[in-house]
Design an enzyme around this catalytic site. Structure first.
Site, PDB file in Angstrom:
ATOM      1  N   ARG A  29       1.013  -1.116   0.038  1.00  0.00           N
ATOM      2  CA  ARG A  29      -0.086  -0.035  -0.025  1.00  0.00           C
ATOM      3  C   ARG A  29       0.772   1.215  -0.233  1.00  0.00           C
ATOM      4  O   ARG A  29       1.945   1.243   0.671  1.00  0.00           O
ATOM      5  CB  ARG A  29      -1.029  -0.168   1.224  1.00  0.00           C
ATOM      6  CG  ARG A  29      -1.987  -1.105   1.200  1.00  0.00           C
ATOM      7  CD  ARG A  29      -3.140  -0.877   2.098  1.00  0.00           C
ATOM      8  NE  ARG A  29      -3.857  -2.081   1.940  1.00  0.00           N
ATOM      9  CZ  ARG A  29      -4.862  -2.010   1.541  1.00  0.00           C
ATOM     10  NH1 ARG A  29      -5.477  -1.255   0.822  1.00  0.00           N
ATOM     11  NH2 ARG A  29      -5.799  -3.186   1.507  1.00  0.00           N
ATOM     12  N   ASP A  30       0.424   2.265  -0.638  1.00  0.00           N
ATOM     13  CA  ASP A  30       1.154   3.421  -0.934  1.00  0.00           C
ATOM     14  C   ASP A  30       1.056   4.359   0.503  1.00  0.00           C
ATOM     15  O   ASP A  30      -0.198   4.156   1.109  1.00  0.00           O
ATOM     16  CB  ASP A  30       0.484   4.389  -1.987  1.00  0.00           C
ATOM     17  CG  ASP A  30       1.422   5.478  -2.113  1.00  0.00           C
ATOM     18  OD1 ASP A  30       1.933   5.559  -3.481  1.00  0.00           O
ATOM     19  OD2 ASP A  30       1.597   6.476  -1.487  1.00  0.00           O
ATOM     20  N   ILE A  31       2.151   4.779   0.944  1.00  0.00           N
ATOM     21  CA  ILE A  31       2.054   5.522   2.257  1.00  0.00           C
ATOM     22  C   ILE A  31       1.324   6.859   2.369  1.00  0.00           C
ATOM     23  O   ILE A  31       0.792   7.195   3.431  1.00  0.00           O
ATOM     24  CB  ILE A  31       3.500   5.585   2.618  1.00  0.00           C
ATOM     25  CG1 ILE A  31       3.570   5.955   4.152  1.00  0.00           C
ATOM     26  CG2 ILE A  31       4.130   7.191   1.728  1.00  0.00           C
ATOM     27  CD1 ILE A  31       5.221   5.870   4.741  1.00  0.00           C
ATOM     28  N   ASN A  87       4.690   6.322 -13.620  1.00  0.00           N
ATOM     29  CA  ASN A  87       5.265   7.863 -13.965  1.00  0.00           C
ATOM     30  C   ASN A  87       6.823   7.371 -14.204  1.00  0.00           C
ATOM     31  O   ASN A  87       7.404   6.670 -13.760  1.00  0.00           O
ATOM     32  CB  ASN A  87       5.259   8.662 -12.552  1.00  0.00           C
ATOM     33  CG  ASN A  87       3.627   8.858 -12.122  1.00  0.00           C
ATOM     34  OD1 ASN A  87       2.940   8.884 -13.280  1.00  0.00           O
ATOM     35  ND2 ASN A  87       3.348   9.053 -11.030  1.00  0.00           N
ATOM     36  N   HIS A 100       7.861   1.797 -10.576  1.00  0.00           N
ATOM     37  CA  HIS A 100       6.807   1.207  -9.798  1.00  0.00           C
ATOM     38  C   HIS A 100       5.316   1.445 -10.487  1.00  0.00           C
ATOM     39  O   HIS A 100       5.329   2.501 -11.019  1.00  0.00           O
ATOM     40  CB  HIS A 100       6.816   1.851  -8.601  1.00  0.00           C
ATOM     41  CG  HIS A 100       6.852   3.102  -8.535  1.00  0.00           C
ATOM     42  ND1 HIS A 100       8.074   3.829  -8.439  1.00  0.00           N
ATOM     43  CD2 HIS A 100       5.877   4.327  -8.122  1.00  0.00           C
ATOM     44  CE1 HIS A 100       7.862   5.422  -8.592  1.00  0.00           C
ATOM     45  NE2 HIS A 100       6.434   5.512  -8.315  1.00  0.00           N
ATOM     46  N   MET A 101       4.568   0.695 -10.204  1.00  0.00           N
ATOM     47  CA  MET A 101       3.270   0.794 -10.928  1.00  0.00           C
ATOM     48  C   MET A 101       2.157   1.232  -9.750  1.00  0.00           C
ATOM     49  O   MET A 101       2.095   0.493  -8.789  1.00  0.00           O
ATOM     50  CB  MET A 101       2.796  -0.507 -11.622  1.00  0.00           C
ATOM     51  CG  MET A 101       1.336  -0.411 -12.115  1.00  0.00           C
ATOM     52  SD  MET A 101       0.943  -1.918 -12.627  1.00  0.00           S
ATOM     53  CE  MET A 101       1.679  -2.218 -14.266  1.00  0.00           C
ATOM     54  N   HIS A 102       1.366   2.245  -9.935  1.00  0.00           N
ATOM     55  CA  HIS A 102       0.496   2.724  -9.138  1.00  0.00           C
ATOM     56  C   HIS A 102      -0.967   1.894  -9.548  1.00  0.00           C
ATOM     57  O   HIS A 102      -1.219   1.888 -10.497  1.00  0.00           O
ATOM     58  CB  HIS A 102       0.141   4.116  -8.993  1.00  0.00           C
ATOM     59  CG  HIS A 102       1.167   5.045  -8.813  1.00  0.00           C
ATOM     60  ND1 HIS A 102       1.332   5.585  -7.553  1.00  0.00           N
ATOM     61  CD2 HIS A 102       2.509   5.466  -9.433  1.00  0.00           C
ATOM     62  CE1 HIS A 102       2.389   6.508  -7.532  1.00  0.00           C
ATOM     63  NE2 HIS A 102       2.780   6.268  -8.471  1.00  0.00           N
TER      64      HIS A 102
HETATM   65  P1  DGP Z   1       5.796   8.601  -7.927  1.00  0.00           P
HETATM   66  O1  DGP Z   1       5.299  10.044  -7.754  1.00  0.00           O
HETATM   67  O2  DGP Z   1       5.265   7.819  -9.006  1.00  0.00           O
HETATM   68  O3  DGP Z   1       7.351   8.376  -7.824  1.00  0.00           O
HETATM   69  O4  DGP Z   1       5.240   7.981  -6.707  1.00  0.00           O
HETATM   70  C1  DGP Z   1       6.071   7.569  -5.433  1.00  0.00           C
HETATM   71  C2  DGP Z   1       4.930   6.922  -4.618  1.00  0.00           C
HETATM   72  O5  DGP Z   1       5.570   6.206  -3.407  1.00  0.00           O
HETATM   73  C3  DGP Z   1       4.172   7.995  -3.858  1.00  0.00           C
HETATM   74  O6  DGP Z   1       2.723   7.817  -3.967  1.00  0.00           O
HETATM   75  C4  DGP Z   1       4.355   7.839  -2.407  1.00  0.00           C
HETATM   76  C5  DGP Z   1       5.105   6.233  -2.225  1.00  0.00           C
HETATM   77  N1  DGP Z   1       6.148   6.093  -1.229  1.00  0.00           N
HETATM   78  C6  DGP Z   1       7.222   6.878  -1.050  1.00  0.00           C
HETATM   79  N2  DGP Z   1       7.848   6.579  -0.161  1.00  0.00           N
HETATM   80  C7  DGP Z   1       7.161   5.440   0.502  1.00  0.00           C
HETATM   81  C8  DGP Z   1       7.413   4.622   1.485  1.00  0.00           C
HETATM   82  O7  DGP Z   1       8.351   4.700   2.309  1.00  0.00           O
HETATM   83  N3  DGP Z   1       6.349   3.566   1.985  1.00  0.00           N
HETATM   84  C9  DGP Z   1       5.294   3.465   0.717  1.00  0.00           C
HETATM   85  N4  DGP Z   1       4.382   2.623   1.236  1.00  0.00           N
HETATM   86  N5  DGP Z   1       4.822   4.466   0.006  1.00  0.00           N
HETATM   87  C10 DGP Z   1       5.963   5.424  -0.339  1.00  0.00           C
END
Ligand code: DGP
Length: 114
Positions: A29-31, A87, A100-102
């Site tokens: 899961r995204d943070i 992105n 990474h894929m969202h």
């Molecule tokens: P992008 O902008 O496409 O590089 O998205 C990076 C994403 O990564 C952003 O939505 C927040 C997420 N993210 C950054 N650091 C962490 C982390 O330490 N843990 C998690 N779970 N997500 C993170």
């Protein structure tokens, strides 16, 4: 990569809410979720951007999509709908330089993106 946050998550050195891991692809899961469902799917192996992909990575990238499909089904959003986004570099807003894929879902998503 020693200074890559997603490599650290893949190695288990930093905690994350992990939904799937097959040793090649990890979903967590995204943070900072931008939707009720916001999952990130990464290859375990460090690849900085889409620009760094090679032909030999085709199966790995295909696996990212298959895992996205699986996670979407498991989270109950396959039928309502979801969006996958990768992105690449500055203008797309890439902040973490590990491919990474969202996977975004759980609300009506606007189009075009900002
Ligand atoms: P992008 O902008 O496409 O590089 O998205 C990076 C994403 O990564 C952003 O939505 C927040 C997420 N993210 C950054 N650091 C962490 C982390 O330490 N843990 C998690 N779970 N997500 C993170």
């Amino acid at each position: 990569m020693d200074d890559c946050i997603f490599c650290k998550i893949a190695a288990g050195a930093i905690p994350a809410s992990i939904l799937y891991d097959d040793g090649a692809v990890l979903a967590f899961r995204d943070i900072n979720p931008e939707a009720p469902v916001h999952v990130l799917l990464i290859p375990h192996r460090h690849i900085a951007t889409l620009n760094d992909l090679e032909a030999a990575d085709a199966a790995l990238i295909g696996q990212l999509f298959l895992v996205a499909r699986r996670v979407a089904a498991e989270l109950g959003v396959a039928e309502s709908g979801y969006r996958t986004v990768i992105n690449c570099n500055r203008d797309a807003g890439q902040l973490v330089f590990h491919v990474h894929m969202h996977l975004l879902a759980g609300r009506e998503l606007g189009w075009p993106p900002g």
